[in-house]
Every structure is written in C-alpha cells, then in structure tokens.
Design an enzyme around this catalytic site. Structure first.
Site, PDB file in Angstrom:
ATOM      1  N   HIS A 122      40.547  -3.893 -16.427  1.00 18.57           N
ATOM      2  CA  HIS A 122      40.299  -4.302 -17.808  1.00 18.57           C
ATOM      3  C   HIS A 122      39.842  -5.760 -17.923  1.00 18.57           C
ATOM      4  O   HIS A 122      39.448  -6.195 -19.011  1.00 18.57           O
ATOM      5  CB  HIS A 122      41.552  -4.092 -18.654  1.00 18.57           C
ATOM      6  CG  HIS A 122      41.800  -2.641 -18.994  1.00 18.57           C
ATOM      7  ND1 HIS A 122      41.886  -1.662 -18.040  1.00 18.57           N
ATOM      8  CD2 HIS A 122      41.969  -2.020 -20.193  1.00 18.57           C
ATOM      9  CE1 HIS A 122      42.113  -0.495 -18.631  1.00 18.57           C
ATOM     10  NE2 HIS A 122      42.154  -0.676 -19.932  1.00 18.57           N
TER      11      HIS A 122
ATOM     12  N   ASN B   9      48.017  -4.559 -24.043  1.00 19.03           N
ATOM     13  CA  ASN B   9      48.015  -4.027 -25.403  1.00 19.03           C
ATOM     14  C   ASN B   9      48.478  -5.122 -26.349  1.00 19.03           C
ATOM     15  O   ASN B   9      49.423  -5.850 -26.053  1.00 19.03           O
ATOM     16  CB  ASN B   9      48.969  -2.847 -25.500  1.00 19.03           C
ATOM     17  CG  ASN B   9      48.266  -1.511 -25.590  1.00 19.03           C
ATOM     18  OD1 ASN B   9      48.879  -0.535 -25.964  1.00 19.03           O
ATOM     19  ND2 ASN B   9      46.991  -1.452 -25.273  1.00 19.03           N
TER      20      ASN B   9
ATOM     21  N   TYR C  53      26.839 -26.247 -61.933  1.00 22.23           N
ATOM     22  CA  TYR C  53      28.006 -25.510 -61.438  1.00 22.23           C
ATOM     23  C   TYR C  53      28.603 -26.135 -60.188  1.00 22.23           C
ATOM     24  O   TYR C  53      29.814 -26.091 -59.973  1.00 22.23           O
ATOM     25  CB  TYR C  53      27.617 -24.065 -61.119  1.00 22.23           C
ATOM     26  CG  TYR C  53      27.376 -23.175 -62.306  1.00 22.23           C
ATOM     27  CD1 TYR C  53      27.515 -23.641 -63.611  1.00 22.23           C
ATOM     28  CD2 TYR C  53      27.000 -21.847 -62.132  1.00 22.23           C
ATOM     29  CE1 TYR C  53      27.279 -22.823 -64.700  1.00 22.23           C
ATOM     30  CE2 TYR C  53      26.763 -21.014 -63.211  1.00 22.23           C
ATOM     31  CZ  TYR C  53      26.903 -21.505 -64.490  1.00 22.23           C
ATOM     32  OH  TYR C  53      26.675 -20.680 -65.550  1.00 22.23           O
TER      33      TYR C  53
ATOM     34  N   ARG D 155      30.823 -28.739 -61.785  1.00 22.75           N
ATOM     35  CA  ARG D 155      31.747 -28.282 -62.830  1.00 22.75           C
ATOM     36  C   ARG D 155      32.667 -27.170 -62.351  1.00 22.75           C
ATOM     37  O   ARG D 155      33.822 -27.092 -62.791  1.00 22.75           O
ATOM     38  CB  ARG D 155      30.907 -27.806 -64.017  1.00 22.75           C
ATOM     39  CG  ARG D 155      31.714 -27.288 -65.167  1.00 22.75           C
ATOM     40  CD  ARG D 155      30.931 -27.045 -66.438  1.00 22.75           C
ATOM     41  NE  ARG D 155      29.537 -26.742 -66.286  1.00 22.75           N
ATOM     42  CZ  ARG D 155      28.946 -25.669 -66.825  1.00 22.75           C
ATOM     43  NH1 ARG D 155      29.665 -24.793 -67.505  1.00 22.75           N
ATOM     44  NH2 ARG D 155      27.652 -25.474 -66.701  1.00 22.75           N
TER      45      ARG D 155
ATOM     46  N   PHE E 243      48.554  -1.785 -31.938  1.00 24.73           N
ATOM     47  CA  PHE E 243      47.530  -2.612 -31.298  1.00 24.73           C
ATOM     48  C   PHE E 243      46.244  -2.698 -32.115  1.00 24.73           C
ATOM     49  O   PHE E 243      45.357  -3.483 -31.799  1.00 24.73           O
ATOM     50  CB  PHE E 243      47.185  -2.036 -29.918  1.00 24.73           C
ATOM     51  CG  PHE E 243      46.891  -0.557 -29.956  1.00 24.73           C
ATOM     52  CD1 PHE E 243      45.754  -0.058 -30.555  1.00 24.73           C
ATOM     53  CD2 PHE E 243      47.797   0.340 -29.404  1.00 24.73           C
ATOM     54  CE1 PHE E 243      45.506   1.297 -30.610  1.00 24.73           C
ATOM     55  CE2 PHE E 243      47.550   1.707 -29.447  1.00 24.73           C
ATOM     56  CZ  PHE E 243      46.396   2.182 -30.060  1.00 24.73           C
TER      57      PHE E 243
ATOM     58  N   GLU F 265      39.259   6.439 -28.609  1.00 25.06           N
ATOM     59  CA  GLU F 265      39.481   5.287 -29.497  1.00 25.06           C
ATOM     60  C   GLU F 265      38.281   5.224 -30.444  1.00 25.06           C
ATOM     61  O   GLU F 265      37.328   4.472 -30.239  1.00 25.06           O
ATOM     62  CB  GLU F 265      39.651   4.027 -28.648  1.00 25.06           C
ATOM     63  CG  GLU F 265      40.906   4.133 -27.774  1.00 25.06           C
ATOM     64  CD  GLU F 265      40.899   3.233 -26.556  1.00 25.06           C
ATOM     65  OE1 GLU F 265      39.983   2.392 -26.437  1.00 25.06           O
ATOM     66  OE2 GLU F 265      41.803   3.383 -25.711  1.00 25.06           O
TER      67      GLU F 265
ATOM     68  N   TYR G 260      53.210   8.192 -22.041  1.00 28.07           N
ATOM     69  CA  TYR G 260      51.907   7.520 -21.926  1.00 28.07           C
ATOM     70  C   TYR G 260      52.073   6.119 -21.343  1.00 28.07           C
ATOM     71  O   TYR G 260      52.899   5.326 -21.808  1.00 28.07           O
ATOM     72  CB  TYR G 260      51.237   7.405 -23.303  1.00 28.07           C
ATOM     73  CG  TYR G 260      49.978   6.568 -23.290  1.00 28.07           C
ATOM     74  CD1 TYR G 260      48.800   7.066 -22.719  1.00 28.07           C
ATOM     75  CD2 TYR G 260      49.959   5.267 -23.795  1.00 28.07           C
ATOM     76  CE1 TYR G 260      47.652   6.299 -22.686  1.00 28.07           C
ATOM     77  CE2 TYR G 260      48.811   4.492 -23.762  1.00 28.07           C
ATOM     78  CZ  TYR G 260      47.669   5.020 -23.207  1.00 28.07           C
ATOM     79  OH  TYR G 260      46.526   4.259 -23.160  1.00 28.07           O
TER      80      TYR G 260
END
Length: 523
Positions: A82, A194, A279, A282, A330, A415, A52
C-alpha cells in the site's frame, strides 16, 4: 512529558504538535485499555473465527482465507503493497499531526494493536523523526491507505524518514535513536493504514492557516476601507443583530473596533456625495462573517475527527466476550465536506480582497490617484500588482471546485464510493498561499492609499499596521518591482506579529473582539 487522553485532544495540543517535536504519553488507563484490546484480538484469532483483516485478504480479496502461519506476513505485505504514494513529501507540520492523530486513535483501545506500536509513534513525534510521505495517492476511503502506509513502514525500519531535518533510511534513523523496529502481529498493519489521519491532518493544518488568514483579511480590509474613505455605518451592530448570523455579528464588531476614532472618517461625515460604498467595502461583515461560520463548522468537525477511531474492524466486548465489528469509519466524507467548505471560504476571502484592490486602483471609484501612483502615465503604479491578484483569485476559483462530489470506484468496485477527502484537504494549502499573496498586495495598496489623506490619520490600530507595512516596504514614489515587497508582507501576514501590531497597548476591547474570530485556539 505531557499526558494525553485519547478522545480528548484539543486545539492547543494540535497546534503544539504541528509546530514541532513534542513529548507525549497516554494516561495510564488508556494503556490498560490498549492491552485489553490486543488481548481481545488474540482471543478471537485463537477461536478460529473468520474476521476481515485478521485471517482474510483485504478489499476485494476479503473472501480469501489466510493460513495461521501467514498472519504476521499478511500485515507486513499490507504495508509494503500500500506504500505507493507519489509526489512531493508532506510538510513536517502535517506529518507531526498524522503521528499524533494515529497514536491517539489507536490509543482509544478499539484497534487491537499492541502498546509498543503507539509508544513508537509517540517517540517519533518526540524526536521529530518524521516519515517521508508522498502527498498524493489517497482517495479518502478505505482510509488514507497510501499515506498511512508510508507513515507506518518506518516503524518496521523500512522506507525513508527525516530526522531533525536530515533525510535518511528509516533503519539508519532507528539505530541512531536507539529504537527497535516493531514486528507486526495480526490486524496491526490494517489498524495502522485504515483511518482518516492524513486527510484530517492536512485539513487541520489548513484550518490553522485559514484562521490566521481570516484575522489578517479583517485587518487589511479595515485599512482599505479607511484608505478609500469608506463609511463605517454598514458595520453598526444593530444591522447585524437583525440578521443573527454569529460570524457576521463577530466580524462586524472587529471592523468597528478597528475603525473607531479615525480622523479620515470624520473628515467626510458631512458633504460626501457618495451615498453607498461598493459591496467589497460595505458587505465585508456579511462575506467574511459567512466565511468565519464555515471555519467554525470545520473546526468542530475536524476536532471531532481528530479524536475519532477510524480504522476497521473495531474491537468491542459483548458481555465480556471479545467481538470485532466491521464497518466504515475509515470513510472520510465528513473531512471531505468541510474541506470543500474551507476551500469556498478561502476563495471568497481572496476574491473580496481582489475586488478591494481593483477599487483602490480605479480613481473613478476610489477618488485616489489612478493606480495609486503620484504620476500616472509615466508610472504604472499598482496596475500589474492588481493583475497578479486577479490571476491568483481566478486560480482559487478553479481550486474551489468541490472534490467530494468526484467519487471513482476502486478495489474492483468493492470500494465503490470514496470521499476524495485527501485532495479536498491537500489543495487548501495552495489556496491559502494564493489568498495571502492577494492580501499582501492589498495591504501595500491600502498603505499607499492611506497616505493620500495626510495629514489626516486613521485609527491608532490601523496606523500601527500602516507603520509596520512601511518598515517592510517603502512608499511607491515611482515604479519599481514590488515582487520582493509582496513576499516580505505575505510572510508578515502569516505570523502572529500582524495582530500583535494592531492590538498593541492593551486595547482590551479590540483584543477580546479578535479572540472571537479565532477558531483553532483553546478557550
């Protein structure tokens, strides 16, 4: 020139890289491992194995075989296709961290890239030659693809960069710096894009800011406690030791150190009709301590991720024979979850500060003049400053919604579960901004409240903080716009000058106490 050991980055080095240009080199043994890894990829490719990303397409196209003559073009096309990010450019500190993290990850020798790629990434960092990376466009798996593509294109002489603050085409910048663009080989484009370096860099940058925020919130919270004539009994160490949470124990110690020796506190030890404080006063150790524990957990996970190898496939040797294993390092789920935890902690710091402001301006609770103005009615004082704080706290609540639970399938369902880590980390910067502004409003309100107790003084540390606040912003005698005052105080709260002011005069107990609140500095 500093030598780095891939897999052994520490907070000091990350902080230095975030701050500016940094000259680094890998240790010699790391370079040898890198060379061996690149040779392993060449051996696998020569064997004719189908692997791959080396000789196949990507994502849903993994079953498409790529001809041997197209292997290099495959990697170039990968970066170009990309690089589709949108939005404002990432800030320089984040880009510097990305360069370091990517170089260090590749430098561990399991990615199969040639040494020249790592060397060029380090030269970019040394020259402050920063790729222009749009901040939006990653879902945090399969890696931070779009941001890392924008990071990597300039290595080939494509895309845009900022060279010492000046925007220009990458080819022009490489020529100006006498650097040659790289030519990608098999797997190298995939190794570059990646990984989790964008989401991790964004989260680390935010953690540095949150670390400073934590310490500022403790100092300003202590100032408000004295301004409201609160009790220091809830900070007694015995209370917190019984619960056992480390963050709570350490923050309580910081409050005690800041509050020790206050004349204001001594003045109401007897005959004070109030039994317990609200609060927001405190329970500061419980709330801020829980936030500190979140920051510490985030620091542990993010430092681990900064040192990780997160591309795919990864190069190993079985009995001396090269082997490439395809997995999912990844996937940025660890980053997404701690970023969501950081978001909750940052939102809570701001929420608690907003409640303290509300208490200070309410004379029925604080006993101070209404809205902290000498002539309420004629003057509105801090009335609308508190409204601003409320608006910011509300915005943080929306931003704190966990991003990690919102997965959208991508790449034609190949994916099918993603982390959304990049947005989880990216939104932290806005949340820090909101919380710093809230704290700046609280600091001004607390300084005003403290003056209502004169001639009594607070502690030496808090009086120094008060004096610095007055140098930045005069007392509010009658109404004026506080916008400029808030702005100048928030800048101060972000800087080391705040702790330098509070911890002056070699107050060793106070210094050592606050050292335990810092998450992002080396021991």
């Amino acid at each position: 020139m500093r030598t780095i050991h891939p897999g052994q980055l520490d907070w000091r080095l990350l902080g230095d890289a975030r701050a500016g240009a940094l000259a680094l080199d890998l240790e010699p043994s790391a370079w040898r491992t890198v060379h061996a890894s690149a040779e392993a990829v060449a051996q696998v490719l020569a064997s004719g194995q189908v692997v791959y990303g080396l000789n196949t397409g990507f994502g849903k196209l993994a079953n498409t075989r790529i001809a041997s003559g197209d292997h290099a073009q495959l990697q170039v096309n990968l970066l170009r296709s990309h690089a589709v990010g949108v939005g404002e450019p990432m800030r320089p500190p984040v880009v510097r961290l990305m360069l370091l993290l990517k170089a260090a990850s590749l430098g561990r020798g399991h990615s199969g890239v040639k040494a020249e790629i790592i060397a060029l990434l380090l030269k970019f960092l040394a020259l402050d030659l920063l790729p222009v990376i749009p901040v939006k466009g990653s879902v945090g798996a399969s890696g931070d693809l779009a941001p890392l593509a924008h990071l990597s294109l300039p290595l080939m002489g494509e895309g845009m960069v900022s060279l010492r603050g000046q925007l220009m085409p990458a080819a022009q910048a490489l020529q100006a710096c006498e650097l040659a663009p790289i030519t990608l080989g098999a797997k190298e484009g995939l190794a570059l894009i990646n990984g989790t370096q964008a989401s991790t860099a964004l989260a680390i940058d935010a953690l540095f800011a949150a670390d400073q925020l934590m310490q500022a919130a403790v100092v300003i919270g202590a100032l408000t406690l004295d301004a409201a004539r609160g009790s220091d009994s809830p900070f007694d160490a015995r209370i917190h030791e019984l619960r056992g949470h480390p963050g709570q124990i350490d923050t309580a110690a910081a409050y005690r150190a800041l509050l020790a020796g206050s004349e204001i506190r001594r003045s109401h030890l007897v005959d004070d009709e109030r039994v317990q404080d609200p609060y927001c006063l405190r329970c500061q150790p419980q709330v801020m301590g829980a936030c500190l524990d979140q920051l510490r957990h985030a620091a542990e996970v993010l430092l681990r991720e900064a040192n990780a190898v997160t591309d795919n496939p990864l190069v190993f040797r079985d009995g001396g024979q090269p082997k490439l294993l395809s997995g999912g390092n990844f996937h940025a789920e660890p980053v997404a979850l701690v970023a969501d935890g950081l978001a909750l902690a940052i939102a809570e710091m701001g929420a608690l500060s907003e409640r303290r402001i509300a208490m200070l301006v309410d004379n029925a609770i604080s006993g101070l003049p209404a809205f902290l103005t000498p002539e309420p009615g004629l003057n509105s004082g801090f009335m609308i400053a508190h409204v601003t704080a409320a608006a910011l706290a509300s915005e943080n609540k929306s931003l704190a919604h966990p991003a990690s639970v919102d997965s959208l399938p991508t790449s034609a369902n190949q994916e099918d579960h993603v982390s959304m880590a990049t947005f989880a980390a990216r939104r932290l910067s806005s949340m820090v901004d909101n919380t710093v502004w809230i704290l700046a409003i609280e600091a001004l309100a607390a300084a005003q409240g403290l003056e209502c107790h004169r001639p009594l003084c607070s502690t030496p540390a808090l009086e120094r903080v008060h004096a610095q606040l007055r140098r930045l912003s005069p007392a509010l005698v009658q109404d004026r716009s506080l916008a400029a005052d808030i702005e100048v105080v928030q800048v101060w709260l972000r800087s080391p000058d705040l702790l330098g002011t509070a911890l002056a005069d070699n107050m060793e107990e106070l210094r050592s106490t606050f050292a335990r609140l810092a998450c992002t500095v080396a021991a």
